[in-house]
Structures are given as structure tokens and as C-alpha cells.
Design a protein around this motif. Structure first.
Motif, PDB file in Angstrom:
ATOM      1  N   PRO A   6       0.823  -1.204   0.000  1.00  0.00           N
ATOM      2  CA  PRO A   6       0.000   0.000   0.000  1.00  0.00           C
ATOM      3  C   PRO A   6       0.864   1.263   0.000  1.00  0.00           C
ATOM      4  CG  PRO A   6       0.034  -0.984   2.173  1.00  0.00           C
ATOM      5  CD  PRO A   6       0.703  -1.955   1.253  1.00  0.00           C
ATOM      6  N   MET A   7       0.225   2.394  -0.218  1.00  0.00           N
ATOM      7  CA  MET A   7       0.943   3.661  -0.287  1.00  0.00           C
ATOM      8  C   MET A   7       1.761   3.903   0.968  1.00  0.00           C
ATOM      9  SD  MET A   7      -0.592   7.462  -0.967  1.00  0.00           S
ATOM     10  CE  MET A   7      -0.060   8.703   0.221  1.00  0.00           C
ATOM     11  N   SER A   8       2.987   4.334   0.756  1.00  0.00           N
ATOM     12  CA  SER A   8       3.881   4.636   1.865  1.00  0.00           C
ATOM     13  C   SER A   8       4.725   5.841   1.505  1.00  0.00           C
ATOM     14  CB  SER A   8       4.780   3.438   2.182  1.00  0.00           C
ATOM     15  OG  SER A   8       5.617   3.145   1.069  1.00  0.00           O
ATOM     16  N   THR A   9       5.358   6.434   2.487  1.00  0.00           N
ATOM     17  CA  THR A   9       6.220   7.585   2.258  1.00  0.00           C
ATOM     18  C   THR A   9       7.498   7.447   3.074  1.00  0.00           C
ATOM     19  OG1 THR A   9       5.191   8.854   4.054  1.00  0.00           O
ATOM     20  CG2 THR A   9       4.257   9.140   1.851  1.00  0.00           C
ATOM     21  N   ASP A  10       8.543   8.096   2.578  1.00  0.00           N
ATOM     22  CA  ASP A  10       9.724   8.293   3.401  1.00  0.00           C
ATOM     23  C   ASP A  10       9.996   9.790   3.434  1.00  0.00           C
ATOM     24  OD1 ASP A  10      11.004   8.921   0.984  1.00  0.00           O
ATOM     25  OD2 ASP A  10      11.963   6.960   0.812  1.00  0.00           O
ATOM     26  N   ALA A  11      11.195  10.191   3.704  1.00  0.00           N
ATOM     27  CA  ALA A  11      11.473  11.621   3.874  1.00  0.00           C
ATOM     28  C   ALA A  11      11.288  12.419   2.593  1.00  0.00           C
ATOM     29  CB  ALA A  11      12.896  11.807   4.399  1.00  0.00           C
ATOM     30  N   THR A  12      11.447  11.780   1.431  1.00  0.00           N
ATOM     31  CA  THR A  12      11.424  12.531   0.171  1.00  0.00           C
ATOM     32  C   THR A  12      10.438  12.011  -0.871  1.00  0.00           C
ATOM     33  OG1 THR A  12      13.230  11.177  -0.742  1.00  0.00           O
ATOM     34  CG2 THR A  12      13.840  13.198   0.454  1.00  0.00           C
ATOM     35  N   ARG A  13       9.964  10.780  -0.722  1.00  0.00           N
ATOM     36  CA  ARG A  13       9.151  10.195  -1.782  1.00  0.00           C
ATOM     37  C   ARG A  13       7.934   9.470  -1.239  1.00  0.00           C
ATOM     38  NH1 ARG A  13      13.952   7.440  -5.570  1.00  0.00           N
ATOM     39  NH2 ARG A  13      14.701   9.419  -6.484  1.00  0.00           N
ATOM     40  N   LEU A  14       6.929   9.303  -2.100  1.00  0.00           N
ATOM     41  CA  LEU A  14       5.813   8.414  -1.789  1.00  0.00           C
ATOM     42  C   LEU A  14       5.814   7.283  -2.801  1.00  0.00           C
ATOM     43  CD1 LEU A  14       2.954   8.540  -3.689  1.00  0.00           C
ATOM     44  CD2 LEU A  14       2.974  10.861  -2.818  1.00  0.00           C
ATOM     45  N   TYR A  15       5.318   6.132  -2.357  1.00  0.00           N
ATOM     46  CA  TYR A  15       5.364   4.916  -3.158  1.00  0.00           C
ATOM     47  C   TYR A  15       3.986   4.247  -3.152  1.00  0.00           C
ATOM     48  CZ  TYR A  15      10.302   5.591  -1.932  1.00  0.00           C
ATOM     49  OH  TYR A  15      11.545   6.126  -1.719  1.00  0.00           O
ATOM     50  N   GLY A  16       3.772   3.388  -4.116  1.00  0.00           N
ATOM     51  CA  GLY A  16       2.538   2.619  -4.176  1.00  0.00           C
ATOM     52  C   GLY A  16       2.155   2.348  -5.611  1.00  0.00           C
ATOM     53  N   PRO A  17       1.346   1.309  -5.850  1.00  0.00           N
ATOM     54  CA  PRO A  17       0.968   0.945  -7.223  1.00  0.00           C
ATOM     55  C   PRO A  17       0.148   2.035  -7.904  1.00  0.00           C
ATOM     56  CG  PRO A  17      -0.317  -0.301  -5.619  1.00  0.00           C
ATOM     57  CD  PRO A  17       0.750   0.404  -4.852  1.00  0.00           C
ATOM     58  N   GLY A  18       0.707   2.592  -8.967  1.00  0.00           N
ATOM     59  CA  GLY A  18       0.008   3.653  -9.690  1.00  0.00           C
ATOM     60  C   GLY A  18       0.114   5.014  -9.035  1.00  0.00           C
ATOM     61  N   ALA A  19       0.958   5.159  -8.026  1.00  0.00           N
ATOM     62  CA  ALA A  19       1.068   6.453  -7.337  1.00  0.00           C
ATOM     63  C   ALA A  19       1.492   7.551  -8.302  1.00  0.00           C
ATOM     64  CB  ALA A  19       2.063   6.347  -6.184  1.00  0.00           C
ATOM     65  N   ALA A  20       2.478   7.257  -9.154  1.00  0.00           N
ATOM     66  CA  ALA A  20       2.914   8.233 -10.151  1.00  0.00           C
ATOM     67  C   ALA A  20       2.120   8.111 -11.441  1.00  0.00           C
ATOM     68  CB  ALA A  20       4.407   8.048 -10.439  1.00  0.00           C
ATOM     69  N   ASP A  21       1.741   6.883 -11.789  1.00  0.00           N
ATOM     70  CA  ASP A  21       1.104   6.603 -13.076  1.00  0.00           C
ATOM     71  C   ASP A  21      -0.266   5.970 -12.877  1.00  0.00           C
ATOM     72  OD1 ASP A  21       0.676   6.150 -15.768  1.00  0.00           O
ATOM     73  OD2 ASP A  21       1.954   4.380 -15.875  1.00  0.00           O
ATOM     74  N   MET A  22      -1.367   6.793 -12.652  1.00  0.00           N
ATOM     75  CA  MET A  22      -1.205   8.206 -12.451  1.00  0.00           C
ATOM     76  C   MET A  22      -2.221   8.745 -11.443  1.00  0.00           C
ATOM     77  SD  MET A  22      -2.818   9.918 -15.937  1.00  0.00           S
ATOM     78  CE  MET A  22      -2.998  11.518 -15.151  1.00  0.00           C
ATOM     79  N   LYS A  23      -2.300   8.098 -10.289  1.00  0.00           N
ATOM     80  CA  LYS A  23      -3.250   8.557  -9.272  1.00  0.00           C
ATOM     81  C   LYS A  23      -2.934   9.979  -8.814  1.00  0.00           C
ATOM     82  CE  LYS A  23      -5.313   4.693  -9.538  1.00  0.00           C
ATOM     83  NZ  LYS A  23      -5.266   3.718  -8.461  1.00  0.00           N
ATOM     84  N   SER A  24      -1.639  10.289  -8.668  1.00  0.00           N
ATOM     85  CA  SER A  24      -1.282  11.639  -8.257  1.00  0.00           C
ATOM     86  C   SER A  24      -1.648  12.656  -9.337  1.00  0.00           C
ATOM     87  CB  SER A  24       0.207  11.727  -7.917  1.00  0.00           C
ATOM     88  OG  SER A  24       1.001  11.291  -9.006  1.00  0.00           O
TER      89      SER A  24
END
Length: 370
Positions: free
Chosen positions: A89-107
Motif C-alpha cells: 500500500p501507499m507509503s512515504t519516506d522523507a522525500t518520496r511516496l510509493y505505491g501501485p500507480g502512485a505516479a502513473d497516475m493517481k497523483s
């Protein structure tokens, strides 16, 4: 603009399985997006695009308009199979967020919404804005490109909110794509007792692979990739069936016509006697090339970037998007208006957190400048 609020709103969109064929998941995303636009006071509707795919969503501030200043496009589907959202599932660290389709293209879907929310009431009143969200971009928008095209032809400009490139570049051109399925039918026989009675579909397929590899044109940027091969039932049976799936990429639409003609001509003659082949074009997306009017739009975007303190750079990229379809209709189209991201279609897919708010502001300023 509060980044934490954005992330809270993004999380439900990422944490749901909505691969193109997971139509119930796409429908959930569609329902969430429809409600967000209705909450803005906009007209929003779920659009039935057929039983093979999930629904689309259309929203506008001017439901009676026949012409729009801008059409904003985003897709709701991903490439990931069921179970992926629960696995990571969606997660974050200090600089980025991750997850299936987070960039392509839910955001990107959310950036469009937030850019519109940032508009002044006078801008919303002055402009006619359309938003279309489709369910099948990852498989070539086969069921939605005509629907998108209808609104594109009513619009002065099209902006697609796929992610900006890893270096922050926006997208001015994209390769076209075609995908072919080739079925081969031969004759089965015992490989030991009577091999001469057989007609090998796999041998025919092998000859096709060699011929297809010769159709590319490195100078023109035309590539062909035999990405899937299947065939046969057992090692001691001359195979009577085989299958190949071919991916074709091109900068020049004339190259598509050359390849299409060549592949279909190949099906008319066999390398192995009595083996037949059937060519089925599964998808076709034309190349996206900037026109003179698109270059004027690029100048406007660059000026908006200067005003926001964002240096605007451009890339031509190999992957396709819905901007390919709208550009082919002659409508000035640009892409990459989501936040900065990379590693699409992989478990490493990410979005740069610090790019989210600035890219929303950039997109909002561009819309205002129309």
C-alpha cells in the motif's frame, strides 16, 4: 496547500486494485473522483464505456458548453494485478511516496483536481473547463479514445497529467504504439513415428521472429519487439499451434503504415508449407508530434513556469499516453503535468514529495493563463 491533506486524499486512490481488467476497482476510483467534482459544485457523471472495461468520469464547470478552453485528461487504471495494493500500500519516506500507480497516475488525477480547486471564482466563471478520466489507458485506450476524442475536438487545448519525468521535464512528443497478436495454425503429428506428417507452427513462428526483427529502423526510431511467444503441447508432438504478441514503437506515423502493411503481407505466405497465420491488431496509438499551435502552447507553459519559479524543460519519450490520440486529432496537446515521478510499472514506482505542490500551482497557473 497542505501536503498532508493531499496525501490523505491520495491514499484511498492508491490503495485499491484497479488494473485495467479489475473493472470493479476502476469503478470505485471513478465513484471517488465523481464525488470530488460534485463536491466542488461541478457537473460530474459516470460514463459507461462498455462491459469490457470500467467506467469513465466526465466533469465540467459549464455543463451546457459546446466548446472548452481546455480538456484535462487522466486515467484511473494501473498495470498491476489484484493483490498488489494489499501487498504494498501507499507509503512515504522523507522525500518520496510509493505505491501501485502512485505516479502513473493517481497523483496526476489529484493534481488536476487540486489545480482546479486553486482557481479563483472569476477564473472558473470565465473559463470553460472539461475533465475526462478514462479506465483503459494502460491497454491503449481502446474503449475510451473515441470518447476522449469527442471532447478533445471541442477543446482549444488538451493537457494530460501523466507524471513529469524524473528530471522534472514535461512531455512534448511521444512515440506511437501498435500491438499485434499473431496466431499460427499447423498440423500435429508424432515427432518420432511420423514427423513428416506434421507442419510445425513453432517453426513458422521462429521464421516470423527473424523477419520481424529486420523490420525495425534504428535511424527512424522504429522498434519491434516480440514480447510474448506461446506454442505446442508436448516435446514429442509436432506443434500445430503457436502465438506471438508484437509491440511496435515509432516516431513517424508513416512508419506505422509501413510496418502494418509488412506484417499483414507476411500472413499471406508461409515459411512452412500449409501453416496459416492470422494477424490481429490489438491496439494502435498514433505518434504525438508538436504542431506550430502546440509550440505556441509550449511558450505559454514556459512563461507560467518562470512565474512559478519552475524551469520548464521538454522531453520526447518512448511511451504513449492519451495525448497521442488527442494530438493526432490536430488539437494542441501537452503532457507531464502531474508531479515528478519515475520507475512506472514497477514496485519501485515513486513520486517526489517536494514536487507535488509546485506542480499543482504550475498547472493551475497554466489553466488561468488560457
Amino acid at each position: 496547500m497542505q501536503l498532508n491533506q493531499y496525501l490523505d486524499e491520495l491514499r484511498p486512490l492508491v490503495n485499491i486494485d484497479c488494473g485495467t481488467q479489475t473493472t470493479d476497482g476502476v469503478a470505485v476510483v471513478a465513484g471517488l473522483m465523481e464525488k470530488k467534482y460534485k463536491d466542488l459544485g461541478w457537473h460530474a457523471e459516470i460514463v459507461d464505456l462498455g462491459k469490457a472495461v470500467g467506467p469513465g468520469v466526465f466533469a465540467t464547470n459549464k455543463p451546457g458548453a459546446t466548446q472548452f478552453d481546455v480538456l484535462l485528461i487522466g486515467h484511473m487504471d494501473t498495470v498491476f494485478p489484484p493483490g498488489t495494493a494489499a501487498e504494498r500500500p501507499m507509503s512515504t519516506d522523507a522525500t518520496r511516496l510509493y505505491g501501485p500507480g502512485a505516479a502513473d497516475m493517481k497523483s496526476g488525477l489529484l493534481n488536476i483536481l487540486w489545480a482546479i480547486r486553486a482557481l479563483d471564482d472569476k477564473d472558473v466563471e470565465r473559463l470553460s473547463i472539461a475533465v475526462a478520466m478514462n479506465p483503459d489507458e494502460e491497454t491503449g485506450s481502446v474503449y475510451s479514445h473515441e470518447w476522449l476524442g469527442k471532447y478533445a475536438k471541442q477543446s482549444r487545448y488538451v493537457l494530460v497529467a501523466e507524471a513529469a519525468r524524473a528530471d522534472g521535464s514535461l512531455v512534448k512528443a511521444r512515440k506511437g504504439m501498435a500491438r499485434y497478436n499473431i496466431d499460427f495454425h499447423g498440423r500435429a503429428a508424432h515427432a518420432g513415428n511420423a514427423p513428416e506428417k506434421g507442419r510445425s507452427a513453432i517453426t513458422e513462428l521462429a521464421n516470423w521472429i527473424l523477419a520481424i526483427n529486420q523490420l525495425g529502423n534504428a535511424e527512424a526510431g522504429t522498434t519491434l519487439n516480440v514480447g510474448i511467444v506461446k506454442g505446442g503441447d508436448a516435446a514429442n508432438i509436432v506443434p500445430d499451434k503457436a502465438q506471438a504478441v508484437i509491440d511496435v514503437r515509432f516516431w513517424d506515423n508513416n512508419e506505422y503504415h509501413r510496418i502494418d502493411k509488412a506484417i499483414n503481407e507476411m500472413s499471406k505466405k508461409a515459411y512452412v508449407a500449409d501453416v496459416t497465420s492470422t494477424v490481429t491488431e490489438m491496439a494502435h496509438t498514433p505518434a504525438m508530434s508538436p504542431s506550430a499551435e502546440t509550440e505556441k502552447l509550449m511558450t505559454l507553459v514556459e512563461r507560467c513556469g518562470e512565474e512559478e519559479g519552475i524551469p520548464v524543460k521538454w522531453q520526447a519519450v518512448g511511451g504513449g499516453s492519451d495525448a497521442n490520440h488527442t494530438a493526432a486529432l490536430g488539437v494542441p496537446s501537452l503532457d507531464g503535468f502531474g508531479p515528478i515521478g519515475a520507475d512506472f510499472h514497477s514496485p519501485a514506482e515513486y513520486v517526489e514529495l517536494e514536487s507535488i505542490i509546485p506542480r499543482i500551482k504550475l498547472l493551475s497557473r497554466i489553466i488561468k493563463s488560457l
